[in-house]
Scaffold this motif. Structure first.
Motif, PDB file in Angstrom:
ATOM      1  N   LYS A  46      38.931  50.991  32.752  1.00 13.05           N
ATOM      2  CA  LYS A  46      37.817  51.894  33.031  1.00 13.05           C
ATOM      3  C   LYS A  46      36.824  51.943  31.875  1.00 13.05           C
ATOM      4  CE  LYS A  46      40.829  54.811  35.885  1.00 13.05           C
ATOM      5  NZ  LYS A  46      41.440  56.153  36.069  1.00 13.05           N
ATOM      6  N   PHE A  47      36.722  50.837  31.151  1.00 14.32           N
ATOM      7  CA  PHE A  47      35.885  50.825  29.959  1.00 14.32           C
ATOM      8  C   PHE A  47      34.621  50.003  30.199  1.00 14.32           C
ATOM      9  CE2 PHE A  47      40.299  51.408  28.780  1.00 14.32           C
ATOM     10  CZ  PHE A  47      40.232  52.536  27.981  1.00 14.32           C
ATOM     11  N   GLU A  48      33.605  50.283  29.422  1.00 15.09           N
ATOM     12  CA  GLU A  48      32.322  49.621  29.620  1.00 15.09           C
ATOM     13  C   GLU A  48      32.303  48.201  29.073  1.00 15.09           C
ATOM     14  OE1 GLU A  48      29.277  51.978  27.909  1.00 15.09           O
ATOM     15  OE2 GLU A  48      29.510  53.658  29.311  1.00 15.09           O
ATOM     16  N   ASN A  49      33.127  47.924  28.053  1.00  7.78           N
ATOM     17  CA  ASN A  49      33.005  46.642  27.352  1.00  7.78           C
ATOM     18  C   ASN A  49      34.122  45.639  27.634  1.00  7.78           C
ATOM     19  OD1 ASN A  49      34.778  48.383  26.045  1.00  7.78           O
ATOM     20  ND2 ASN A  49      34.412  47.491  24.029  1.00  7.78           N
ATOM     21  N   ILE A  50      35.292  46.094  28.081  1.00  8.65           N
ATOM     22  CA  ILE A  50      36.436  45.203  28.286  1.00  8.65           C
ATOM     23  C   ILE A  50      37.116  45.532  29.606  1.00  8.65           C
ATOM     24  CG2 ILE A  50      38.698  44.471  27.401  1.00  8.65           C
ATOM     25  CD1 ILE A  50      37.733  45.054  24.608  1.00  8.65           C
ATOM     26  N   ALA A  51      37.505  44.489  30.343  1.00  8.82           N
ATOM     27  CA  ALA A  51      38.237  44.649  31.601  1.00  8.82           C
ATOM     28  C   ALA A  51      39.677  44.168  31.426  1.00  8.82           C
ATOM     29  CB  ALA A  51      37.564  43.863  32.716  1.00  8.82           C
ATOM     30  N   TYR A  52      40.602  44.831  32.130  1.00 11.76           N
ATOM     31  CA  TYR A  52      42.029  44.525  32.010  1.00 11.76           C
ATOM     32  C   TYR A  52      42.589  44.151  33.377  1.00 11.76           C
ATOM     33  CZ  TYR A  52      41.413  46.876  27.535  1.00 11.76           C
ATOM     34  OH  TYR A  52      40.972  47.234  26.281  1.00 11.76           O
ATOM     35  N   TYR A  53      43.302  43.021  33.420  1.00  3.36           N
ATOM     36  CA  TYR A  53      43.805  42.508  34.684  1.00  3.36           C
ATOM     37  C   TYR A  53      45.282  42.129  34.583  1.00  3.36           C
ATOM     38  CZ  TYR A  53      38.782  41.739  35.532  1.00  3.36           C
ATOM     39  OH  TYR A  53      37.425  41.886  35.660  1.00  3.36           O
ATOM     40  N   ASP A  54      45.941  42.150  35.740  1.00  3.27           N
ATOM     41  CA  ASP A  54      47.260  41.552  35.903  1.00  3.27           C
ATOM     42  C   ASP A  54      47.071  40.229  36.635  1.00  3.27           C
ATOM     43  OD1 ASP A  54      48.770  43.721  34.801  1.00  3.27           O
ATOM     44  OD2 ASP A  54      48.485  44.819  36.690  1.00  3.27           O
ATOM     45  N   LEU A  55      47.601  39.159  36.052  1.00  4.26           N
ATOM     46  CA  LEU A  55      47.510  37.840  36.668  1.00  4.26           C
ATOM     47  C   LEU A  55      48.929  37.386  37.030  1.00  4.26           C
ATOM     48  CD1 LEU A  55      45.412  34.832  35.287  1.00  4.26           C
ATOM     49  CD2 LEU A  55      47.616  34.501  36.374  1.00  4.26           C
ATOM     50  N   ASN A  56      49.140  37.081  38.296  1.00  4.88           N
ATOM     51  CA  ASN A  56      50.425  36.552  38.764  1.00  4.88           C
ATOM     52  C   ASN A  56      50.198  35.198  39.415  1.00  4.88           C
ATOM     53  OD1 ASN A  56      52.697  38.828  38.644  1.00  4.88           O
ATOM     54  ND2 ASN A  56      50.756  39.830  39.161  1.00  4.88           N
ATOM     55  N   PHE A  57      51.065  34.243  39.108  1.00  4.43           N
ATOM     56  CA  PHE A  57      50.932  32.937  39.742  1.00  4.43           C
ATOM     57  C   PHE A  57      52.297  32.353  40.092  1.00  4.43           C
ATOM     58  CE2 PHE A  57      51.087  31.924  35.200  1.00  4.43           C
ATOM     59  CZ  PHE A  57      51.884  30.778  35.124  1.00  4.43           C
ATOM     60  N   LYS A  58      52.289  31.494  41.099  1.00  2.00           N
ATOM     61  CA  LYS A  58      53.495  30.783  41.486  1.00  2.00           C
ATOM     62  C   LYS A  58      53.602  29.512  40.656  1.00  2.00           C
ATOM     63  CE  LYS A  58      55.006  33.545  44.701  1.00  2.00           C
ATOM     64  NZ  LYS A  58      56.276  34.282  44.499  1.00  2.00           N
ATOM     65  N   SER A  59      54.758  29.307  40.066  1.00  2.00           N
ATOM     66  CA  SER A  59      54.958  28.107  39.274  1.00  2.00           C
ATOM     67  C   SER A  59      55.424  26.957  40.157  1.00  2.00           C
ATOM     68  CB  SER A  59      55.954  28.374  38.148  1.00  2.00           C
ATOM     69  OG  SER A  59      55.919  27.321  37.201  1.00  2.00           O
ATOM     70  N   PHE A  60      55.724  25.846  39.541  1.00  2.00           N
ATOM     71  CA  PHE A  60      56.070  24.618  40.261  1.00  2.00           C
ATOM     72  C   PHE A  60      57.297  24.780  41.155  1.00  2.00           C
ATOM     73  CE2 PHE A  60      58.589  24.713  36.501  1.00  2.00           C
ATOM     74  CZ  PHE A  60      59.787  24.112  36.839  1.00  2.00           C
ATOM     75  N   ASP A  61      58.196  25.718  40.800  1.00  2.00           N
ATOM     76  CA  ASP A  61      59.438  25.900  41.549  1.00  2.00           C
ATOM     77  C   ASP A  61      59.434  27.172  42.392  1.00  2.00           C
ATOM     78  OD1 ASP A  61      59.471  27.690  39.468  1.00  2.00           O
ATOM     79  OD2 ASP A  61      61.507  27.241  38.798  1.00  2.00           O
ATOM     80  N   GLY A  62      58.294  27.817  42.505  1.00  2.00           N
ATOM     81  CA  GLY A  62      58.193  29.020  43.306  1.00  2.00           C
ATOM     82  C   GLY A  62      58.420  30.305  42.546  1.00  2.00           C
ATOM     83  N   ALA A  63      58.799  30.226  41.271  1.00  2.00           N
ATOM     84  CA  ALA A  63      58.992  31.437  40.471  1.00  2.00           C
ATOM     85  C   ALA A  63      57.657  32.136  40.251  1.00  2.00           C
ATOM     86  CB  ALA A  63      59.633  31.084  39.132  1.00  2.00           C
TER      87      ALA A  63
END
Length: 314
Positions: A46-63
Motif C-alpha cells: 500500500k505504498f507509493e514507491n514500492i510494490a510487493y508481490y507473491d510469485l508462485n511458479f510450477k517447476s519442471f517436475d510440477g513442484a
C-alpha cells in the motif's frame, strides 16, 4: 593464514570431465519447460514507491516454487536482482528486500524447496533423507539430488524474470551469502546474461576439503552422517565425492561471465576459508575479493556498503 597458498588454491576433488555437458543438458530441459506462474500483490502493498508481490511458479517436475517479488513503482524498466537465502531457511522479510528496491532494483527472492519457506519438495527419491539436503538423493540418480532440482528452479525463475513487464532483461544481477552465495555463483554460471554477481562465503564448495578438515558439521552435517552410515572405511569415497562434485560451487565458477564482488570470511568454521578461495580462484571473469580476515560466518556491516556501491556502478 597462508595467503600464498590460498591465492593459488582451486580445490581438492577434481571437476568431472562431463560436468559442463551435464549442466548444458539441464539447461536444455529448463528451456523447454512451459512457463506457468502467478503474481499477486500482497495485502500490505500500500505504498507509493514500492510494490510487493507473491510469485508462485510450477517447476519442471510440477513442484510449486515461491518467491517474494519487490519492485519500485515506476513506468520505466528496472534492473532485476535475484537474492538467495542461506541454509536451511527461507527468505527473510520484505523489509530487507526493500533496501534494494529503494535504489531502483526489482528483487526476486526464491524459497528453496524442502527448507523453511513456502516452496514444495514433492519428494520421490531413494535413500536417506534424514539429515541435510546435500545428501538428499545421493543414493539415487544424479537427477534426483535435491540441489539439482533447486538449481533448475532457479533457472526457471530467471526465465520468468526476463519476460516480465517492467524488467530490464539486459540488466539482471544476483546475490547471496552461504547457500545464497553458492546459488549466486551458480546462477551467474548457468545464465550468462547475468551482469553482476555478489558472493559471500559460499556454501556447497570443495566438499572433500570440508570432509578432510573434519568440518562436516552444522550445514555440512549430512556428509558426516552419510560417511558414518554408508562410507565407514572410506571405500565409497569415489562414489560420494563424484556425485557431490556435480553440485559443487567451485565447479560452476569458471562458467561465470558476470562481474563479481566476493566477500571471504577468514575464521569461518562453517564454510572454511579454503573452500571459499576454491570458488574465487576458479572465476575467470572480472572480479574483486574482500577478505574479512577476523570475521566468521556472520554479518559483515562493511560488506553491505560495498554491495550498495557495486550495484550502483554503471
Amino acid at each position: 593464514m597462508d595467503l600464498q597458498y590460498l591465492n593459488s588454491y582451486k580445490g581438492t576433488w577434481p571437476k568431472p570431465d562431463d560436468f559442463d555437458k551435464y549442466w548444458d543438458r539441464q539447461l536444455d530441459l529448463v528451456n523447454k519447460v512451459q512457463l506457468n506462474y502467478t503474481i499477486s500483490e500482497t495485502k500490505f502493498s500500500k505504498f507509493e514507491n514500492i510494490a510487493y508481490y507473491d510469485l508462485n511458479f510450477k517447476s519442471f517436475d510440477g513442484a510449486n516454487i515461491y518467491a517474494k517479488y519487490v519492485k519500485p513503482k515506476t513506468d520505466k524498466k528496472v534492473p532485476a536482482l535475484l537474492y538467495f537465502h542461506g541454509y536451511p531457511g527461507r527468505n527473510r522479510n520484505c523489509f530487507e528486500k526493500s533496501s534494494y528496491s529503494s535504489i531502483g532494483y526489482a528483487v526476486f527472492a526464491m524459497d528453496f524447496r524442502g527448507q523453511g519457506g513456502l516452496s514444495e519438495d514433492i519428494g520421490g527419491i531413494k535413500g536417506t533423507t534424514v539429515s541435510g539436503h546435500i545428501v538428499a538423493g545421493l543414493d539415487d540418480s544424479l537427477d534426483n539430488m535435491i540441489y539439482r532440482k533447486n538449481i533448475l528452479d532457479m533457472c526457471i525463475l530467471v526465465r520468468i524474470i526476463k519476460e516480465l513487464n517492467g524488467i530490464d532483461e539486459n540488466n539482471i544481477s544476483c546475490a547471496g551469502g552461504s547457500q545464497g552465495g553458492a546459488f549466486s555463483a551458480m546462477c551467474a554460471a548457468l545464465n550468462p546474461e547475468i551482469k553482476k554477481c555478489i558472493i559471500q562465503y559460499p556454501f556447497l564448495s570443495d566438499m572433500k576439503k570440508v570432509y578432510d578438515l573434519n568440518l562436516d558439521l552444522s550445514a555440512y552435517e549430512g556428509i558426516r552422517y552419510y560417511s558414518r552410515w554408508f562410507n565407514t572405511l572410506e571405500a565409497n569415497n569415489d562414489y560420494m565425492f563424484n556425485m557431490l562434485s556435480y553440485i559443487d560451487t567451485k565447479n560452476f565458477a569458471d562458467r561465470i561471465k558476470a562481474k563479481v564482488l566476493f566477500a571471504a570470511s577468514g575464521v569461518d568454521l562453517i564454510c572454511p576459508i579454503e573452500t571459499q578461495y576454491a570458488v574465487y580462484n576458479n572465476i575467470n571473469s572480472e572480479k574483486k575479493l574482500l577478505l574479512y580476515r577476523k570475521y566468521a560466518h556472520e554479518n559483515m556491516p562493511d560488506f553491505n556498503e560495498k554491495i550498495l556501491e557495486f550495484l550502483l556502478e554503471v
